[in-house]
Design a protein around this motif. Structure first.
Motif, PDB file in Angstrom:
ATOM      1  N   GLY A  42       0.801  -1.237   0.000  1.00 63.14           N
ATOM      2  CA  GLY A  42       0.000   0.000   0.000  1.00 63.14           C
ATOM      3  C   GLY A  42       0.826   1.275   0.000  1.00 63.14           C
ATOM      4  N   SER A  43       2.108   1.181  -0.420  1.00 61.82           N
ATOM      5  CA  SER A  43       2.976   2.369  -0.342  1.00 61.82           C
ATOM      6  C   SER A  43       2.609   3.448  -1.355  1.00 61.82           C
ATOM      7  N   GLY A  55      -0.337   4.452  -1.745  1.00 62.12           N
ATOM      8  CA  GLY A  55      -1.525   5.120  -1.194  1.00 62.12           C
ATOM      9  C   GLY A  55      -1.148   6.240  -0.241  1.00 62.12           C
ATOM     10  N   PHE A  56      -2.154   6.844   0.331  1.00 62.31           N
ATOM     11  CA  PHE A  56      -2.008   8.015   1.204  1.00 62.31           C
ATOM     12  C   PHE A  56      -1.167   7.700   2.450  1.00 62.31           C
ATOM     13  N   ARG A  99       6.652   2.841 -10.831  1.00 66.27           N
ATOM     14  CA  ARG A  99       5.526   3.311 -10.002  1.00 66.27           C
ATOM     15  C   ARG A  99       6.044   3.886  -8.686  1.00 66.27           C
ATOM     16  N   ILE A 119      -1.530  -8.392  -3.444  1.00 67.61           N
ATOM     17  CA  ILE A 119      -1.884  -9.172  -2.250  1.00 67.61           C
ATOM     18  C   ILE A 119      -3.097 -10.062  -2.489  1.00 67.61           C
ATOM     19  N   VAL A 131      -0.612  -2.243   4.675  1.00 71.20           N
ATOM     20  CA  VAL A 131      -1.381  -0.991   4.622  1.00 71.20           C
ATOM     21  C   VAL A 131      -2.402  -1.077   3.478  1.00 71.20           C
ATOM     22  N   ALA A 132      -2.130  -1.957   2.514  1.00 73.32           N
ATOM     23  CA  ALA A 132      -2.959  -2.017   1.293  1.00 73.32           C
ATOM     24  C   ALA A 132      -4.405  -2.390   1.595  1.00 73.32           C
ATOM     25  N   ALA A 133      -5.286  -1.795   0.831  1.00 79.83           N
ATOM     26  CA  ALA A 133      -6.719  -2.120   0.947  1.00 79.83           C
ATOM     27  C   ALA A 133      -7.435  -1.464  -0.215  1.00 79.83           C
ATOM     28  N   THR A 166     -10.372   0.950  -0.468  1.00 75.55           N
ATOM     29  CA  THR A 166     -11.024   1.786   0.540  1.00 75.55           C
ATOM     30  C   THR A 166     -12.359   2.369   0.049  1.00 75.55           C
ATOM     31  N   VAL A 225      -9.102  -8.328  -1.966  1.00 83.36           N
ATOM     32  CA  VAL A 225      -8.040  -7.467  -1.424  1.00 83.36           C
ATOM     33  C   VAL A 225      -8.095  -7.418   0.110  1.00 83.36           C
ATOM     34  N   THR A 256      -9.500  -0.484  10.212  1.00 88.24           N
ATOM     35  CA  THR A 256     -10.199   0.780  10.447  1.00 88.24           C
ATOM     36  C   THR A 256     -11.013   0.667  11.733  1.00 88.24           C
ATOM     37  N   SER A 271      -9.233   6.081  12.710  1.00 86.23           N
ATOM     38  CA  SER A 271     -10.577   6.516  12.306  1.00 86.23           C
ATOM     39  C   SER A 271     -10.434   7.193  10.939  1.00 86.23           C
ATOM     40  N   ILE A 272     -10.953   8.403  10.743  1.00 91.34           N
ATOM     41  CA  ILE A 272     -10.787   9.063   9.433  1.00 91.34           C
ATOM     42  C   ILE A 272      -9.427   9.765   9.431  1.00 91.34           C
ATOM     43  N   GLN A 295      -3.647  12.971   0.176  1.00 91.21           N
ATOM     44  CA  GLN A 295      -3.930  12.361  -1.119  1.00 91.21           C
ATOM     45  C   GLN A 295      -5.307  11.730  -1.046  1.00 91.21           C
ATOM     46  N   ARG A 351     -11.360  12.337   1.363  1.00 90.77           N
ATOM     47  CA  ARG A 351     -12.040  11.640   2.459  1.00 90.77           C
ATOM     48  C   ARG A 351     -13.452  12.197   2.566  1.00 90.77           C
TER      49      ARG A 351
HETATM   50  N1  LIG Z   1      -7.734   6.962   4.661  1.00 89.43           N
HETATM   51  C1  LIG Z   1      -8.460   6.802   5.746  1.00 89.43           C
HETATM   52  O1  LIG Z   1      -9.177   7.722   6.173  1.00 89.43           O
HETATM   53  C2  LIG Z   1      -8.395   5.502   6.499  1.00 89.43           C
HETATM   54  C3  LIG Z   1      -9.065   5.420   7.722  1.00 89.43           C
HETATM   55  C4  LIG Z   1      -8.984   4.235   8.457  1.00 89.43           C
HETATM   56  C5  LIG Z   1      -8.252   3.179   7.980  1.00 89.43           C
HETATM   57  N2  LIG Z   1      -7.619   3.278   6.782  1.00 89.43           N
HETATM   58  C6  LIG Z   1      -6.844   2.127   6.318  1.00 89.43           C
HETATM   59  O2  LIG Z   1      -5.528   2.579   6.077  1.00 89.43           O
HETATM   60  C7  LIG Z   1      -4.968   1.870   5.002  1.00 89.43           C
HETATM   61  C8  LIG Z   1      -4.451   2.844   3.973  1.00 89.43           C
HETATM   62  O3  LIG Z   1      -5.512   3.674   3.525  1.00 89.43           O
HETATM   63  P1  LIG Z   1      -5.235   4.801   2.445  1.00 89.43           P
HETATM   64  O4  LIG Z   1      -6.195   5.887   2.687  1.00 89.43           O
HETATM   65  O5  LIG Z   1      -3.789   5.086   2.380  1.00 89.43           O
HETATM   66  O6  LIG Z   1      -5.704   4.041   1.133  1.00 89.43           O
HETATM   67  P2  LIG Z   1      -5.408   4.397  -0.390  1.00 89.43           P
HETATM   68  O7  LIG Z   1      -4.829   5.755  -0.518  1.00 89.43           O
HETATM   69  O8  LIG Z   1      -6.653   4.075  -1.121  1.00 89.43           O
HETATM   70  O9  LIG Z   1      -4.288   3.350  -0.784  1.00 89.43           O
HETATM   71  C9  LIG Z   1      -4.544   1.975  -0.869  1.00 89.43           C
HETATM   72  C10 LIG Z   1      -3.260   1.288  -1.222  1.00 89.43           C
HETATM   73  O10 LIG Z   1      -3.510  -0.117  -1.300  1.00 89.43           O
HETATM   74  C11 LIG Z   1      -2.961  -0.601  -2.510  1.00 89.43           C
HETATM   75  N3  LIG Z   1      -3.648  -1.792  -2.982  1.00 89.43           N
HETATM   76  C12 LIG Z   1      -4.969  -1.933  -3.251  1.00 89.43           C
HETATM   77  N4  LIG Z   1      -5.213  -3.166  -3.700  1.00 89.43           N
HETATM   78  C13 LIG Z   1      -4.027  -3.828  -3.710  1.00 89.43           C
HETATM   79  C14 LIG Z   1      -3.635  -5.133  -4.062  1.00 89.43           C
HETATM   80  N5  LIG Z   1      -4.513  -6.026  -4.511  1.00 89.43           N
HETATM   81  N6  LIG Z   1      -2.327  -5.484  -3.929  1.00 89.43           N
HETATM   82  C15 LIG Z   1      -1.422  -4.587  -3.490  1.00 89.43           C
HETATM   83  N7  LIG Z   1      -1.730  -3.321  -3.149  1.00 89.43           N
HETATM   84  C16 LIG Z   1      -3.018  -2.951  -3.253  1.00 89.43           C
HETATM   85  C17 LIG Z   1      -3.145   0.564  -3.477  1.00 89.43           C
HETATM   86  O11 LIG Z   1      -2.316   0.351  -4.599  1.00 89.43           O
HETATM   87  P3  LIG Z   1      -2.645   0.953  -6.066  1.00 89.43           P
HETATM   88  O12 LIG Z   1      -1.910   2.259  -6.115  1.00 89.43           O
HETATM   89  O13 LIG Z   1      -2.117  -0.069  -6.987  1.00 89.43           O
HETATM   90  O14 LIG Z   1      -4.130   1.120  -6.160  1.00 89.43           O
HETATM   91  C18 LIG Z   1      -2.701   1.708  -2.588  1.00 89.43           C
HETATM   92  O15 LIG Z   1      -1.305   1.758  -2.496  1.00 89.43           O
HETATM   93  C19 LIG Z   1      -6.058   0.942   4.480  1.00 89.43           C
HETATM   94  O16 LIG Z   1      -5.849  -0.328   5.016  1.00 89.43           O
HETATM   95  C20 LIG Z   1      -7.335   1.551   5.017  1.00 89.43           C
HETATM   96  O17 LIG Z   1      -8.312   0.576   5.205  1.00 89.43           O
HETATM   97  C21 LIG Z   1      -7.673   4.412   6.028  1.00 89.43           C
END
Ligand SMILES: NC(=O)c1ccc[n+]([C@@H]2O[C@H](COP(=O)([O-])OP(=O)(O)OC[C@H]3O[C@@H](n4cnc5c(N)ncnc54)[C@H](OP(=O)(O)O)[C@@H]3O)[C@@H](O)[C@H]2O)c1
Length: 505
Positions: free
Chosen positions: A23-24, A26-27, A61, A98, A123-125, A127, A139, A165, A274-275, A289, A292
């Motif tokens: 998930g690197s 991602g945000f 990437r 993953i 970290v990947a998900a 979302t 995923v 989360t 949380s958020i 990034q 939200r």
């Molecule tokens: N943002 C929030 O407000 C929030 C709040 C609570 C918890 N979280 C948790 O925090 C974590 C990170 O969230 P985020 O906001 O950073 O999410 P994000 O910006 O949407 O990034 C998601 C990351 O996961 C990667 N990913 C998705 N599917 C994948 C796969 N099949 N294999 C490998 N990598 C994959 C994405 O890669 P690609 O670039 O290839 O798509 C991206 O790097 C998540 O687990 C989320 O559930 C987030």
């Protein structure tokens, strides 16, 4: 007895470690990678698993979407010409997924990694709240399973950390404890949740789709059916959307593997933010990034695309800046000792703010009004756009009524006129109707989230915080105390300008 934690201990923990991070791109993942490199340049290596067809594309990437972003500016300035060499030495991009068996890696690569991996951070998900059910399961659920299977092969693994989360626990109006998700338990009394049965259901549902639709039509039909199935199953088991439902199942998979003694003698930690909002302190205040839920308010107002919003200004929105989440993750990693963790237990940290320092929607709205008063929006022709009060709907039924009276009734009249005029306004009617239905779908998916009444307990995080010794200025580098945030100042000075600069652009 719990030993004290400080910056020095966190940095020492990271020294010489081999760390696999998903998930690197991602945000949150980017903030984590940057922070580790900055606070501990003597980390051995960070393996960044990214979705790509091959190794060069993965490297590209990482270069473009991670290292090449503004977030790495401080590090770039620090190393000047040596930056690229430093990155080359520390970062290894892996093309993988993953959702695939063995994380999509070939056997020699997997074997090589397993031999010396110290830490895995997932970290990947996906979302997206309204994601296809098959994709979300692949995923957010199977992805965790594949990482557990990899972890099992890592003889020297010290830590498996999974980012989940806080909303996995559902829409309870109570204090939500840092309790594990028990495999098989749903949020509805007497309804068992069987993950394998859900996987079979998806596979059967796909087979049952009409074969008449093919090509783009077929894809669209399948996409719609899978999205609807996700929401339907989530609601059946008591969760409000596909995202939180599948994240809850992801935690269950982890619990299951841990409970079965199926993981090596590593510590297992779940971090539940949380958020997550923009970076508050370092390396780049305001950086973020993606959009939200709460930021649609800021962006919509700036772009003049919304005049009303679904929120009760008195309600608490549980938000936490991204750098604080990463600081908590690093402190939790350094504190995790498998020998101190009860066997087969998982440590859970809810990195949240609602209990210690709640922020209401009103604080965000006031900060926004102040920002736009002082930095008025301007039309292309240079004309200043006057600020108007935004209308808030404190309940979903009130919003629905407004939508029916303002849009649905005129639409129905248009529908009648269209029939009388033999379809003269068909396109206008269909387009408007589609937009109306889309807004109502958003209300259905995001509405429960906007009116979330729960308050997240963070006893484990507070315990971790209480062990933090603040001896040197460096110790503040790992601050994850929401009590130290002045929300009004943060939204006004950091978050709102950050959203406008990095997201709205
Ligand atoms: N943002 C929030 O407000 C929030 C709040 C609570 C918890 N979280 C948790 O925090 C974590 C990170 O969230 P985020 O906001 O950073 O999410 P994000 O910006 O949407 O990034 C998601 C990351 O996961 C990667 N990913 C998705 N599917 C994948 C796969 N099949 N294999 C490998 N990598 C994959 C994405 O890669 P690609 O670039 O290839 O798509 C991206 O790097 C998540 O687990 C989320 O559930 C987030």
């Amino acid at each position: 007895m719990e030993s004290s934690m400080d910056a020095a201990r966190i940095m020492e923990y990271l020294k010489g470690k081999s760390i696999l991070i998903t998930g690197s791109t991602g945000f949150l993942g980017k903030i984590l990678v940057e922070k580790i490199l900055r606070v501990q340049p003597r980390v051995h290596k960070m393996y960044l698993l990214v979705r790509a067809v091959d190794a060069p594309s993965a490297k590209q990437r990482v270069q473009q979407e991670v290292i090449g972003t503004e977030l790495f500016g401080l590090l770039r300035d620090k190393y000047c010409e040596g930056f690229d060499l430093f990155i080359q030495d520390k970062i290894v991009a892996l093309a993988g997924d993953i959702a695939d068996e063995d994380l999509g890696l070939d056997a020699p690569t997997l074997h090589g990694l397993a031999k010396h991996m110290d830490v895995i951070v997932n970290v990947a998900a996906t979302t997206n709240f309204y994601e296809r059910y098959d994709v979300s399961l692949d995923v957010n659920v199977m992805g965790v399973k594949h990482l557990c299977q990899f972890a099992k092969r890592c003889a020297n693994l010290k830590l498996l950390m999974h980012v989940s989360t806080a909303y996995v626990s559902g829409d309870s109006a109570e204090v939500i404890l840092e309790n594990p998700m028990k495999p098989g338990e749903s949020l509805r009394d007497g309804v068992r949740l069987d993950i394998d049965a859900e996987l079979r259901l998806v596979s059967d549902a796909k087979k049952d789709l009409p074969t008449t639709a093919s090509g783009d039509d077929g894809n669209a039909t399948e996409r719609k059916a899978m999205k609807e199935l996700g929401l339907q199953r989530a609601r059946h088991f008591g969760w409000s959307n596909t995202y939180v439902f599948t994240k809850a199942m992801g935690e269950m998979v982890l619990e299951q593997h841990r409970g079965d003694g199926d993981l090596p003698a590593a510590a297992v930690v779940i971090v539940r933010p949380s958020i997550i909002t923009s970076v508050r302190a370092d390396p780049l205040p305001g950086w973020m990034q993606g959009t939200r839920t709460i930021d649609t308010l800021i962006i919509g107002y700036a772009k003049q695309s919304i005049s009303c919003f679904l929120a009760d200004l008195r309600m608490v929105m549980d938000v936490i800046p991204g750098d604080m989440v990463v600081n908590a993750m690093l402190a939790a990693a350094a504190a995790a000792r498998s020998e101190e963790q009860p066997p087969q237990a998982v440590s859970i940290y809810q990195v949240t703010s609602s209990l210690r320092n709640p922020a209401t929607y009103a604080v965000l709205y006031r900060a926004g009004s102040r920002h736009f008063d002082e930095h008025p929006r301007v039309r292309d022709n240079g004309e200043v756009i006057p600020n108007t009060e935004m209308r808030f709907f404190p309940t979903i039924p009130e919003f629905r009524l407004y939508m029916v009276l303002t849009f649905k009734l005129p639409l129905e009249i248009l529908h009648l006129v269209n029939m009388l005029l033999c379809g003269l306004f068909s396109k206008l009617y269909n387009d408007s109707n589609r937009k109306y239905n889309f807004v109502m779908l958003l209300v259905d998916v995001y509405g429960p989230f906007a009116f979330f009444k729960g308050c997240f307990d963070d006893t484990n995080v507070e315990r971790l915080r209480s062990t933090m010794v603040m001896k040197s200025p460096e110790d503040d580098m790992f601050n994850f105390d929401p009590k130290s945030i002045d929300w009004d100042d943060y939204f006004y000075r950091i978050h709102i300008p950050g959203v406008l600069k990095y997201v709205c652009k």
